[in-house]
Design a protein around this motif. Sequence first.
Motif, PDB file in Angstrom:
ATOM      1  N   TYR A  19       0.804  -1.220   0.000  1.00 46.83           N
ATOM      2  CA  TYR A  19       0.000   0.000   0.000  1.00 46.83           C
ATOM      3  C   TYR A  19       0.842   1.278   0.000  1.00 46.83           C
ATOM      4  O   TYR A  19       0.330   2.353   0.300  1.00 46.83           O
ATOM      5  CB  TYR A  19      -0.946   0.012   1.205  1.00 46.83           C
ATOM      6  N   PHE A  20       2.122   1.158  -0.297  1.00 48.58           N
ATOM      7  CA  PHE A  20       2.971   2.347  -0.403  1.00 48.58           C
ATOM      8  C   PHE A  20       4.078   2.068  -1.407  1.00 48.58           C
ATOM      9  O   PHE A  20       4.529   0.933  -1.545  1.00 48.58           O
ATOM     10  CB  PHE A  20       3.562   2.734   0.952  1.00 48.58           C
ATOM     11  N   ASP A  21       4.500   3.094  -2.129  1.00 50.31           N
ATOM     12  CA  ASP A  21       5.518   2.898  -3.155  1.00 50.31           C
ATOM     13  C   ASP A  21       6.706   3.825  -2.978  1.00 50.31           C
ATOM     14  O   ASP A  21       7.508   4.007  -3.894  1.00 50.31           O
ATOM     15  CB  ASP A  21       4.930   3.064  -4.550  1.00 50.31           C
ATOM     16  N   ASP A  24       7.987   8.453   1.452  1.00 54.89           N
ATOM     17  CA  ASP A  24       6.994   9.470   1.802  1.00 54.89           C
ATOM     18  C   ASP A  24       5.623   8.840   2.027  1.00 54.89           C
ATOM     19  O   ASP A  24       4.900   9.200   2.973  1.00 54.89           O
ATOM     20  CB  ASP A  24       6.905  10.532   0.707  1.00 54.89           C
ATOM     21  N   ALA A  25       5.249   7.896   1.152  1.00 58.22           N
ATOM     22  CA  ALA A  25       3.942   7.242   1.285  1.00 58.22           C
ATOM     23  C   ALA A  25       3.883   6.385   2.548  1.00 58.22           C
ATOM     24  O   ALA A  25       2.849   6.333   3.229  1.00 58.22           O
ATOM     25  CB  ALA A  25       3.661   6.392   0.051  1.00 58.22           C
ATOM     26  N   LEU A  26       4.979   5.718   2.894  1.00 59.76           N
ATOM     27  CA  LEU A  26       5.009   4.934   4.124  1.00 59.76           C
ATOM     28  C   LEU A  26       4.912   5.838   5.337  1.00 59.76           C
ATOM     29  O   LEU A  26       4.219   5.519   6.320  1.00 59.76           O
ATOM     30  CB  LEU A  26       6.295   4.096   4.185  1.00 59.76           C
ATOM     31  N   GLN A  27       5.594   6.981   5.308  1.00 59.93           N
ATOM     32  CA  GLN A  27       5.510   7.931   6.415  1.00 59.93           C
ATOM     33  C   GLN A  27       4.062   8.366   6.660  1.00 59.93           C
ATOM     34  O   GLN A  27       3.631   8.507   7.815  1.00 59.93           O
ATOM     35  CB  GLN A  27       6.362   9.167   6.118  1.00 59.93           C
ATOM     36  N   GLY A  42       3.229  -4.699  -7.754  1.00 55.66           N
ATOM     37  CA  GLY A  42       4.630  -5.114  -7.634  1.00 55.66           C
ATOM     38  C   GLY A  42       5.526  -4.055  -8.245  1.00 55.66           C
ATOM     39  O   GLY A  42       5.164  -3.436  -9.250  1.00 55.66           O
ATOM     40  N   PRO A  43       6.702  -3.824  -7.660  1.00 58.58           N
ATOM     41  CA  PRO A  43       7.587  -2.792  -8.194  1.00 58.58           C
ATOM     42  C   PRO A  43       8.226  -3.211  -9.513  1.00 58.58           C
ATOM     43  O   PRO A  43       8.400  -4.402  -9.786  1.00 58.58           O
ATOM     44  CB  PRO A  43       8.656  -2.658  -7.100  1.00 58.58           C
ATOM     45  N   PHE A 187       7.196  -6.221   1.608  1.00 59.10           N
ATOM     46  CA  PHE A 187       7.782  -5.085   2.326  1.00 59.10           C
ATOM     47  C   PHE A 187       9.242  -4.962   1.955  1.00 59.10           C
ATOM     48  O   PHE A 187       9.980  -5.954   1.913  1.00 59.10           O
ATOM     49  CB  PHE A 187       7.669  -5.272   3.844  1.00 59.10           C
ATOM     50  N   ALA A 188       9.669  -3.738   1.698  1.00 52.50           N
ATOM     51  CA  ALA A 188      11.090  -3.454   1.494  1.00 52.50           C
ATOM     52  C   ALA A 188      11.380  -2.070   2.057  1.00 52.50           C
ATOM     53  O   ALA A 188      10.548  -1.158   1.963  1.00 52.50           O
ATOM     54  CB  ALA A 188      11.459  -3.511   0.013  1.00 52.50           C
TER      55      ALA A 188
END
Length: 270
Positions: A19-21, A24-27, A42-43, A187-188
Amino acid sequence: MQAKELKCKIAGMGAWGSYFDSWDALQQLLSGASLPDTKNKGPKPTIIPANERRRAPLPVRLAVESSWQATQSASLDPCTLTCVFASGLGDTDLTDYMCRTLASEHKELSPTKFHNSVHNAPAGYWTISTGTMSAANSVAGYEESVSLTLVEAIIQCVTEHKPMLVTFYDAPVADVLRPILSNQESFAFSLVIVPDDAETDGIEITAQVNVTNQQTWPALNSDSDYITAMYNANPSAKVLCLAELITTSNGNTSVVMPLSQCTSVTFTRT
């Protein structure tokens, strides 16, 4: 009994998940933002050439994507960075494939899948794609993968006085392993750390190894069910307690992670 303090700076970060790429999105999720309506598929790290990217498994793409983001955030050339990559589970889909194939009547393994099955495959893709000639270590420590890898990287950063790329990644486990390994989230997370006296700007962090019987991970401040579940089930997501430390202003200045049965490591934001 306490060891010598190790000081460094975090100069850049990258992240990728369902749910984040980006970091900033994870924050935003860590700060309480709602989840997007749809999951990421998927990235697709552009640093990997197209032909190789099509054959790269999910754990490789996770690791390379967050690594690239972190180096760009730090404005440092990847070729200047020594690397440490860590996964608590490795590529369980490929492990399942290889075990099933070798236990069958026809034991011929796909050469591509075989070479992608080794634990240092993400580090290999990264160094080849970026032309990095510096050393690249790969660590596996299951639930303690994050703490072991951070200590490994910071020791190298301090003793060799060089910048380091540190990347954590774990993909959802293969179906056959879900009764014993519960992780179902990608997760990465990557950090670029530099010596504390480097001219590069960054967040100052001190690490100290302690002799203690602590064997549990600290609770997160996040009230997101998604973040909490990922933190508990995905070994690499244990780094989220450090991510909270360096991004939130809730009064906490340190976090303690279990390192082994009789040791822990304290990270302090200075």
